[in-house]
Design an enzyme around this catalytic site. Structure first.
Site, PDB file in Angstrom:
ATOM      1  N   SER A  91      51.256  39.822 -27.597  1.00 45.48           N
ATOM      2  CA  SER A  91      51.437  38.262 -28.007  1.00 45.48           C
ATOM      3  C   SER A  91      50.265  37.492 -27.613  1.00 45.48           C
ATOM      4  O   SER A  91      50.475  36.404 -27.958  1.00 45.48           O
ATOM      5  CB  SER A  91      52.644  37.970 -27.160  1.00 45.48           C
ATOM      6  OG  SER A  91      54.041  38.350 -28.074  1.00 45.48           O
ATOM      7  N   ALA A 156      62.297  49.550 -32.893  1.00 40.88           N
ATOM      8  CA  ALA A 156      62.729  48.819 -31.552  1.00 40.88           C
ATOM      9  C   ALA A 156      63.888  49.655 -30.997  1.00 40.88           C
ATOM     10  O   ALA A 156      64.300  49.553 -30.004  1.00 40.88           O
ATOM     11  CB  ALA A 156      62.858  47.274 -31.601  1.00 40.88           C
ATOM     12  N   GLN A 157      64.449  50.415 -32.045  1.00 45.62           N
ATOM     13  CA  GLN A 157      65.826  50.939 -31.812  1.00 45.62           C
ATOM     14  C   GLN A 157      65.647  52.481 -31.422  1.00 45.62           C
ATOM     15  O   GLN A 157      66.521  53.022 -31.025  1.00 45.62           O
ATOM     16  CB  GLN A 157      66.703  50.746 -32.856  1.00 45.62           C
ATOM     17  CG  GLN A 157      66.816  49.580 -33.649  1.00 45.62           C
ATOM     18  CD  GLN A 157      67.157  48.305 -32.831  1.00 45.62           C
ATOM     19  OE1 GLN A 157      68.257  48.539 -31.824  1.00 45.62           O
ATOM     20  NE2 GLN A 157      66.606  47.187 -32.963  1.00 45.62           N
ATOM     21  N   TYR A 196      61.610  31.352 -27.662  1.00 41.17           N
ATOM     22  CA  TYR A 196      60.569  32.319 -27.929  1.00 41.17           C
ATOM     23  C   TYR A 196      60.850  33.224 -29.333  1.00 41.17           C
ATOM     24  O   TYR A 196      61.924  33.967 -29.178  1.00 41.17           O
ATOM     25  CB  TYR A 196      60.063  33.171 -27.155  1.00 41.17           C
ATOM     26  CG  TYR A 196      58.616  33.836 -27.156  1.00 41.17           C
ATOM     27  CD1 TYR A 196      57.549  33.332 -26.496  1.00 41.17           C
ATOM     28  CD2 TYR A 196      58.346  35.061 -27.681  1.00 41.17           C
ATOM     29  CE1 TYR A 196      56.493  33.840 -26.810  1.00 41.17           C
ATOM     30  CE2 TYR A 196      57.309  35.774 -27.970  1.00 41.17           C
ATOM     31  CZ  TYR A 196      56.392  35.167 -27.433  1.00 41.17           C
ATOM     32  OH  TYR A 196      55.139  35.858 -27.379  1.00 41.17           O
ATOM     33  N   SER A 197      60.227  32.982 -30.438  1.00 39.17           N
ATOM     34  CA  SER A 197      60.607  33.936 -31.427  1.00 39.17           C
ATOM     35  C   SER A 197      59.308  34.556 -32.299  1.00 39.17           C
ATOM     36  O   SER A 197      58.613  33.834 -32.565  1.00 39.17           O
ATOM     37  CB  SER A 197      61.518  33.207 -32.629  1.00 39.17           C
ATOM     38  OG  SER A 197      61.687  33.899 -33.710  1.00 39.17           O
ATOM     39  N   ASN A 198      59.302  35.711 -32.424  1.00 41.94           N
ATOM     40  CA  ASN A 198      58.106  36.311 -33.257  1.00 41.94           C
ATOM     41  C   ASN A 198      58.039  36.116 -34.421  1.00 41.94           C
ATOM     42  O   ASN A 198      56.989  36.123 -35.227  1.00 41.94           O
ATOM     43  CB  ASN A 198      58.098  38.005 -32.879  1.00 41.94           C
ATOM     44  CG  ASN A 198      57.699  38.268 -31.423  1.00 41.94           C
ATOM     45  OD1 ASN A 198      56.861  38.186 -30.855  1.00 41.94           O
ATOM     46  ND2 ASN A 198      58.838  38.639 -30.732  1.00 41.94           N
ATOM     47  N   GLY A 340      51.444  38.911 -23.099  1.00 41.77           N
ATOM     48  CA  GLY A 340      52.047  39.836 -23.917  1.00 41.77           C
ATOM     49  C   GLY A 340      52.369  41.255 -23.650  1.00 41.77           C
ATOM     50  O   GLY A 340      51.671  41.648 -22.750  1.00 41.77           O
TER      51      GLY A 340
END
Length: 391
Positions: A91, A156-157, A196-198, A340
């Site tokens: 990030s 991510a899963q 916070y949001s990507n 990040g």
């Protein structure tokens, strides 16, 4: 940067690098330099002990940089950490992208209060999300209320080596990532909170592309990487590979499972994809805060912060501006930063308000899914505090 075991991410584009800058020759007295180097090594060793396979830190200011390392570059091969190791800065990418957006604002090509709808018509729609109500400023400052796509990303899963191998080379378009976020209702009405949001920075990268007519990576390359001589910085696009010399990250995909090398993966869009070195990250932040990259009005915009309470467990009085954070040092005064991390590839950094002294820390962690990274984050913050308070 998100304070959680799996931090942030994602992808697209082209491999880009650049050419070099001369170091300053002036420096602190030898005794003070030796004391600083000794303290830095102590802090790096302490950070390694919080759960890591490798740590690399560099303090830049006048004169010769101070560097320290502990652990190994790869726990399987046991190779030593190179001083110019490449690392996924995750990030920290957001600060590069926010700088480009603000440069375009300073050139009159884009407005901070332009609605997203103006540049990306019809993209934000469904479940209460509305592109006419969300502005560019809100994207950069995480006040848009847009859901974060990252938790819906198939990678991510992954909870096994097989699942990770299946997903790590899969790329998604920016539009696909935004569509993942649009499955959810807004977290709050635009401008009525902070979260916070990507997704915000995926959209920011898309707007840069719409304004410039070229990939966002090209804008970062031409406006930041080349002018600053960031020779170790790579914009990987859809390449999944971390160039050598590298600081490899491993992670257990489930509690008690085997450590998996998670360094090879498609790494991101404009929210979290840049690969760099400690020296390059320091050079970037020093240039930014010293006014070399933005006009005064745009730097003031970037530094107009609001409280970022989710980070108060680690930092004193944290605030988030436009792609840039601030916190108070224990010795007084403020520092600016944007860390990040994701899949145990963690970056921390800070620069003094005048841009004269900066610190960057690279960490290959060993935390498992669900483990609280607060102790580790505080150890990194102490390293930075010691380095900047001694300067």
């Amino acid at each position: 940067m998100q304070i959680r075991a799996r931090y942030v991410l994602p992808l697209v584009g082209v491999l880009l690098v650049a050419g070099a800058a001369a170091p300053s020759s002036a420096g602190p007295p030898p005794a003070l330099e030796r004391e600083g180097a000794t303290q830095l090594q102590r802090d790096v060793d302490a950070l390694l002990a919080t759960g890591a396979t490798g740590v690399l830190a560099e303090v830049s200011g006048s004169g010769r940089p101070l560097t320290a390392r502990a652990g190994v570059a790869d726990p399987v091969t046991r190779e030593p950490i190179a001083w110019n190791s490449r690392h996924r800065i995750e990030s920290t990418t957001k600060t590069f992208v926010a700088t480009v957006v603000l440069q375009l604002v300073g050139e009159g090509r884009l407005g901070l209060d332009d609605p997203v709808q103006r540049w990306l018509p019809g993209l934000l729609a469904g479940n209460g999300d509305d592109g006419t109500a969300v502005t560019v400023r809100q994207l950069l400052g995480h006040t848009s209320g847009l859901p974060d796509y990252a938790d819906d990303l198939p990678l991510a899963q992954a909870t096994s080596q097989e699942e990770f191998n299946r997903e790590r080379f899969r790329s998604h378009t920016a539009e696909q990532l935004v569509a993942m976020a649009m499955r959810h209702e807004p977290v709050f009405a635009p401008g009525q909170g902070w979260a916070y949001s990507n997704t915000n920075y995926v959209l920011a990268g898309m707007i840069v592309e719409r304004v410039t007519g070229a990939p966002w990576e090209q804008a970062v390359h031409d406006r930041i990487v080349v002018p600053l001589g960031l020779t170790g910085t790579v914009l990987p696009g859809t390449s999944a590979y971390l160039p050598s010399p590298r600081l490899a990250a491993y992670q257990r995909l489930r509690a008690g499972g085997p450590p998996v090398d998670v360094s090879t993966r498609v790494s991101g869009h404009a929210d979290a994809s840049i690969i760099s070195t400690t020296a390059d990250v320091n050079r970037f932040f020093r240039a930014l805060l010293s006014g070399r990259l933005l006009k005064p009005a745009q730097l003031r915009d970037m530094q107009a912060t609001r409280p970022a309470e989710p980070f108060s467990a680690v930092w004193d009085e944290p605030g988030y501006g436009l792609g840039l954070m601030k916190r108070r040092l224990p010795c007084g005064g403020w520092v600016w930063f944007h860390g990040g991390g994701w899949w145990n590839a963690i970056t921390d950094n800070a620069v003094t308000a005048d841009g004269r002294r900066s610190v960057t820390v690279f960490l290959a962690g060993t935390l498992e899914p669900g483990q609280d990274p607060t102790v580790q984050a505080k150890a990194s913050a102490r390293l930075i505090d010691h380095a900047l308070c001694a300067g």
